[in-house]
Scaffold this active site. Structure first.
Site, mmCIF file in Angstrom:
data_model
loop_
_atom_site.group_PDB
_atom_site.id
_atom_site.type_symbol
_atom_site.label_atom_id
_atom_site.label_comp_id
_atom_site.label_asym_id
_atom_site.label_seq_id
_atom_site.Cartn_x
_atom_site.Cartn_y
_atom_site.Cartn_z
ATOM 1 N N ILE A 192 0.900 -1.156 0.000
ATOM 2 C CA ILE A 192 0.000 0.000 0.000
ATOM 3 C C ILE A 192 0.938 1.205 0.000
ATOM 4 C CG2 ILE A 192 -0.273 -0.294 2.534
ATOM 5 C CD1 ILE A 192 -2.915 1.185 2.382
ATOM 6 N N SER A 193 0.728 2.116 -0.937
ATOM 7 C CA SER A 193 1.671 3.224 -1.131
ATOM 8 C C SER A 193 1.722 4.133 0.100
ATOM 9 C CB SER A 193 1.263 4.062 -2.340
ATOM 10 O OG SER A 193 1.149 3.241 -3.479
ATOM 11 N N GLN A 194 2.804 4.886 0.146
ATOM 12 C CA GLN A 194 2.984 5.909 1.180
ATOM 13 C C GLN A 194 1.862 6.955 1.049
ATOM 14 O OE1 GLN A 194 6.492 8.107 0.244
ATOM 15 N NE2 GLN A 194 6.424 9.318 2.120
#
Ligand code: SAH
Length: 215
Positions: free
Chosen positions: A60-62
């Protein structure tokens, strides 16, 4: 106030300092419970400004990258958006607060199924999902006003450019796996001509060809 709420406010302030000025984007991030999209063991870190591992070796992206790409997409309630790479469903949930309808494609059945359940639990009803290869886009639903790709392609997928509406914007990371990747903005004007602009340096998991084989 519980810890999550305090951390969430800190994160929103940090995003503002980092240049996320679109208050609709900040408020969408505030309204989506990121702790529900990360595995239970990482729940206490959900509001740190970092990428986290999810199932099937994906991430899950930053939050900053989610906010940055969302702001670059210039979302508004009239827009129909295509996302490639549902993953945890977090980016799609953020977009669901800002756009009319979100179409999202994932190649792992397990991630797809988990995201679908979560959207139901959170009563998000304007996301349509599909298990498939995002490289092909979603021809039955095209054209899209906005397209966001959340996995890095070695080059801009032509098929997705074709499915972008006139006046549309596509935001995607481009570059080799684990190499020199940048977010690119692709804009299609009213006459159909396309311009590309290189933005932020990033690191994304690769955009892979075909459906994932799962045990
Ligand atoms: N948007 C996600 C980020 C997930 S990471 C989130 O908010 O959590 C990128 C995702 O892209 C992974 O789940 C990966 O399986 C998926 N992906 C990679 N190649 C793909 C393809 N060709 N079609 C669909 N999904 C793909």
């Amino acid at each position: 106030m519980n810890d999550n709420a305090t951390q969430k406010i800190r994160l929103i302030m940090e995003l503002r300092r980092q240049g996320i000025v679109d208050t609709d984007v900040l408020s969408a991030i505030e309204r989506v419970p990121r702790e529900q999209f990360v595995p239970p063991t990482f729940r206490d870190r959900a509001y740190e400004n970092i990428a986290l591992p999810i199932h099937s070796g994906q991430t899950i992206s930053q939050p900053y990258v989610v906010a940055y790409m969302t702001q670059q997409l210039q979302p508004d309630p009239r827009r129909k958006v295509l996302e490639i790479g549902t993953g945890s469903g977090y980016q799609a949930a953020v977009l669901s607060k800002l756009c009319r309808r979100v179409y999202s494609i994932e190649r792992y059945r397990s991630l797809h199924n988990t995201a679908v359940k979560l959207f139901e639990e959170l009563k998000i009803s304007n996301i349509t999902t599909k298990l498939g290869d995002g490289n092909k886009g979603w021809p039955e639903q095209a054209p899209f006003d906005r397209i966001i790709v959340t996995a890095a392609a070695p080059k801009i997928p032509e098929c997705l450019v074709d499915q972008l509406n006139e006046g549309g914007i596509m935001i995607l990371p481009v570059g080799p796996d684990l190499g020199n990747q940048h977010i690119i903005r692709v804009e299609k004007d009213a006459s159909g001509s396309v311009t590309e602009t290189e933005l932020l340096a990033v690191r994304f998991v690769p955009l892979v060809q075909g459906l994932a084989i799962e045990s």
